[in-house]
Design an enzyme around this catalytic site. Structure first.
Site, PDB file in Angstrom:
ATOM      1  N   GLU A  89       0.831  -1.199   0.000  1.00 53.68           N
ATOM      2  CA  GLU A  89       0.000   0.000   0.000  1.00 53.68           C
ATOM      3  C   GLU A  89       0.873   1.261   0.000  1.00 53.68           C
ATOM      4  OE1 GLU A  89      -2.803  -0.028   3.216  1.00 53.68           O
ATOM      5  OE2 GLU A  89      -3.470  -2.062   2.743  1.00 53.68           O
ATOM      6  N   CYS A 110       3.169  -5.901  15.562  1.00 56.61           N
ATOM      7  CA  CYS A 110       2.464  -5.027  16.508  1.00 56.61           C
ATOM      8  C   CYS A 110       1.012  -5.500  16.639  1.00 56.61           C
ATOM      9  CB  CYS A 110       2.508  -3.578  16.034  1.00 56.61           C
ATOM     10  SG  CYS A 110       4.186  -2.939  15.918  1.00 56.61           S
ATOM     11  N   CYS A 113      -1.894  -3.791  14.534  1.00 53.60           N
ATOM     12  CA  CYS A 113      -1.627  -3.528  13.108  1.00 53.60           C
ATOM     13  C   CYS A 113      -1.999  -4.734  12.251  1.00 53.60           C
ATOM     14  CB  CYS A 113      -0.148  -3.193  12.930  1.00 53.60           C
ATOM     15  SG  CYS A 113       0.368  -3.103  11.215  1.00 53.60           S
ATOM     16  N   GLY A 151       5.572  -2.522   6.719  1.00 61.25           N
ATOM     17  CA  GLY A 151       6.949  -2.920   6.958  1.00 61.25           C
ATOM     18  C   GLY A 151       7.681  -2.055   7.966  1.00 61.25           C
ATOM     19  N   SER A 181      10.610   5.907   9.537  1.00 55.92           N
ATOM     20  CA  SER A 181       9.840   5.551  10.735  1.00 55.92           C
ATOM     21  C   SER A 181      10.280   4.180  11.243  1.00 55.92           C
ATOM     22  CB  SER A 181       8.356   5.517  10.373  1.00 55.92           C
ATOM     23  OG  SER A 181       7.608   5.034  11.455  1.00 55.92           O
ATOM     24  N   SER A 204       8.163   4.966  16.659  1.00 58.93           N
ATOM     25  CA  SER A 204       6.887   4.421  17.141  1.00 58.93           C
ATOM     26  C   SER A 204       7.063   4.061  18.607  1.00 58.93           C
ATOM     27  CB  SER A 204       6.511   3.182  16.324  1.00 58.93           C
ATOM     28  OG  SER A 204       6.387   3.528  14.970  1.00 58.93           O
ATOM     29  N   HIS A 206       4.513   4.605  21.500  1.00 63.92           N
ATOM     30  CA  HIS A 206       3.229   3.998  21.913  1.00 63.92           C
ATOM     31  C   HIS A 206       3.032   3.832  23.417  1.00 63.92           C
ATOM     32  CE1 HIS A 206       2.634   3.405  17.692  1.00 63.92           C
ATOM     33  NE2 HIS A 206       3.507   2.429  17.594  1.00 63.92           N
ATOM     34  N   ASN A 280      -6.937   2.974  14.756  1.00 62.45           N
ATOM     35  CA  ASN A 280      -7.825   2.570  13.677  1.00 62.45           C
ATOM     36  C   ASN A 280      -8.331   1.160  13.975  1.00 62.45           C
ATOM     37  OD1 ASN A 280      -8.997   2.053  11.158  1.00 62.45           O
ATOM     38  ND2 ASN A 280      -7.072   1.156  10.445  1.00 62.45           N
ATOM     39  N   CYS A 323      -2.503   0.707   7.905  1.00 58.43           N
ATOM     40  CA  CYS A 323      -1.725   0.033   6.885  1.00 58.43           C
ATOM     41  C   CYS A 323      -2.037  -1.456   6.874  1.00 58.43           C
ATOM     42  CB  CYS A 323      -0.249   0.352   7.048  1.00 58.43           C
ATOM     43  SG  CYS A 323       0.730  -0.821   7.929  1.00 58.43           S
TER      44      CYS A 323
HETATM   45  S1  SF4 Z   1       4.020  -2.358   9.816  1.00 57.24           S
HETATM   46 FE1  SF4 Z   1       4.617  -0.995  11.515  1.00 57.24          FE
HETATM   47  S2  SF4 Z   1       2.863  -1.053  12.928  1.00 57.24           S
HETATM   48 FE2  SF4 Z   1       2.663  -2.822  11.533  1.00 57.24          FE
HETATM   49  S3  SF4 Z   1       3.657  -4.559  12.572  1.00 57.24           S
HETATM   50 FE3  SF4 Z   1       5.201  -3.590  11.297  1.00 57.24          FE
HETATM   51  S4  SF4 Z   1       6.243  -2.106  12.624  1.00 57.24           S
HETATM   52 FE4  SF4 Z   1       4.303  -2.663  13.621  1.00 57.24          FE
END
Ligand code: SF4
Length: 353
Positions: A89, A110, A113, A151, A181, A204, A206, A280, A323
């Site tokens: 995406e 995560c 996610c 990712g 990020s 990130s 959190h 989300n 995502c």
């Molecule tokens: S894409 Fe980002 S939020 Fe999702 S599992 Fe991987 S590090 Fe975590």
């Protein structure tokens, strides 16, 4: 494909440094309706001219847009099909931003996610990252690229750094408008500081609790929030840009007074901004988004305590996509043609500009 391989191929075809730069720049600066505008032919040696159609065809086949979901805020979530049929995406954000994916799937896992559920399927090559930018620029101008899509960029460092370097040179994107990020990988901190192009950094975070962070981000590196913030502070000084601390707000998990105290303790005097991003909804994740009042109250309280805080109902929220969600929805669907969908649903994304 990596940018490195593409450059080698161009050189083998007779390209000098200026030819190579011009071809890469043309690819990267695709304008709407003009994705393959080639420099004047007199500029190139004959051998390169002969090789160019095949090279251009290969670049064009790296990625194609399979689904477009338009948001009411001006964002567009793109499902991009790669040459082997895998999909990632990208999100065109308001104010000329683009969020790109660096991996198919993700190994960090995560808990909140959708992408993390699939595990890591494969790395996205540097040329595939650039292809996401070229596809997006063929739709509209892009002056900021954030690596906040599918990712963990630290797990694909060579490809991501190669893409960042090209975006910050031939791609004409200001270095502070490239945002790397991460969940906080020591390899990334070391590497970013050495790069010719130093991107801005988003961490990130959190939570300020080490135990909770291990639960929420089960396969993130074993660094405490204090160690992470120390690393970030060092990088902020090296790059010259403040850190963006990302905080997905989960009701009853990390939106309470204990975390507010922890944030004040951790971030007071640090060079950064805290982005609070209401969760989300992800089916089956077991988390909820706090009420808008709760989110605003937390942002207000942190501001009052001297922490630069932004509440981000992030771009692309109304396309129902944290995502990985568009990819999950599209799995199994017929993607032979570009589908354009316009949605108007509730806010819902972890992608912030
Ligand atoms: S894409 Fe980002 S939020 Fe999702 S599992 Fe991987 S590090 Fe975590």
């Amino acid at each position: 494909m990596r940018i490195h391989d593409l450059k080698q191929r161009l050189r083998q075809a007779g390209a000098g440094p200026s030819h190579e730069h011009r071809i890469l720049r043309t690819w990267l600066r695709a304008q709407p309706g003009n994705t393959a505008k080639r420099p004047p032919e007199k500029f190139f040696p004959a051998s390169l001219l002969a090789a160019l159609p095949a090279i251009e065809a290969d670049l064009a086949s790296l990625a194609r847009i399979q689904v477009v979901e338009a948001g009411e805020d001006g964002s567009e979530r793109l499902l991009v099909a790669l040459a082997d049929g895998q999909t990632v995406e990208s999100v065109l954000l308001p104010r000329e931003g683009l969020c790109v994916s660096s991996q198919v799937g993700c190994a960090v896992g995560c808990q909140f996610c959708m992408t993390g559920r699939s595990g890591l399927l494969r790395q996205v090559g540097s040329a595939e990252i650039i292809a996401q930018v070229a596809l997006a620029r063929a739709r509209r101008p892009v002056r900021k690229v954030v690596f906040m899509g599918m990712g963990e960029p630290s797990h694909n460092l060579d490809n991501v750094m190669e893409a960042i370097e090209l975006l910050g040179t031939a791609g004409n994107i200001g270095h502070k408008n490239l945002v790397f990020s991460t969940v906080g990988d020591p390899r990334a901190f070391a590497r970013l500081a050495q790069g010719a192009v130093k991107p801005a950094l988003a961490l990130s975070l959190h939570t300020t609790r080490t135990d909770l962070r291990k639960t929420l981000l089960p396969r993130a590196p074993d660094l405490s929030p204090e160690e992470l913030v120390d690393e970030c502070e060092r990088y902020a000084r090296a790059s010259g840009y403040p850190i963006q601390y990302q905080w997905t707000l989960l009701q009853g998990v990390n939106d309470g007074p204990e975390e507010i105290e922890g944030i004040v303790r951790l971030l007071t005097g640090k060079w950064g901004v805290l982005n609070l991003i209401p969760f989300n909804e992800v089916e089956g994740a077991g988390f909820s988004r706090p009420s808008l009042e709760r989110c605003k109250a937390m942002a207000r309280e942190l501001h009052r305590r001297g922490i630069l805080t932004k509440l981000r109902y992030s771009a692309g929220q109304d396309v129902d996509g944290g995502c990985g969600q568009l990819r999950a929805r599209a799995a199994g669907a017929d993607g032979a043609k570009v589908r354009i969908v316009r949605r108007a649903s509730a806010p819902s994304s972890a992608l912030a500009q």
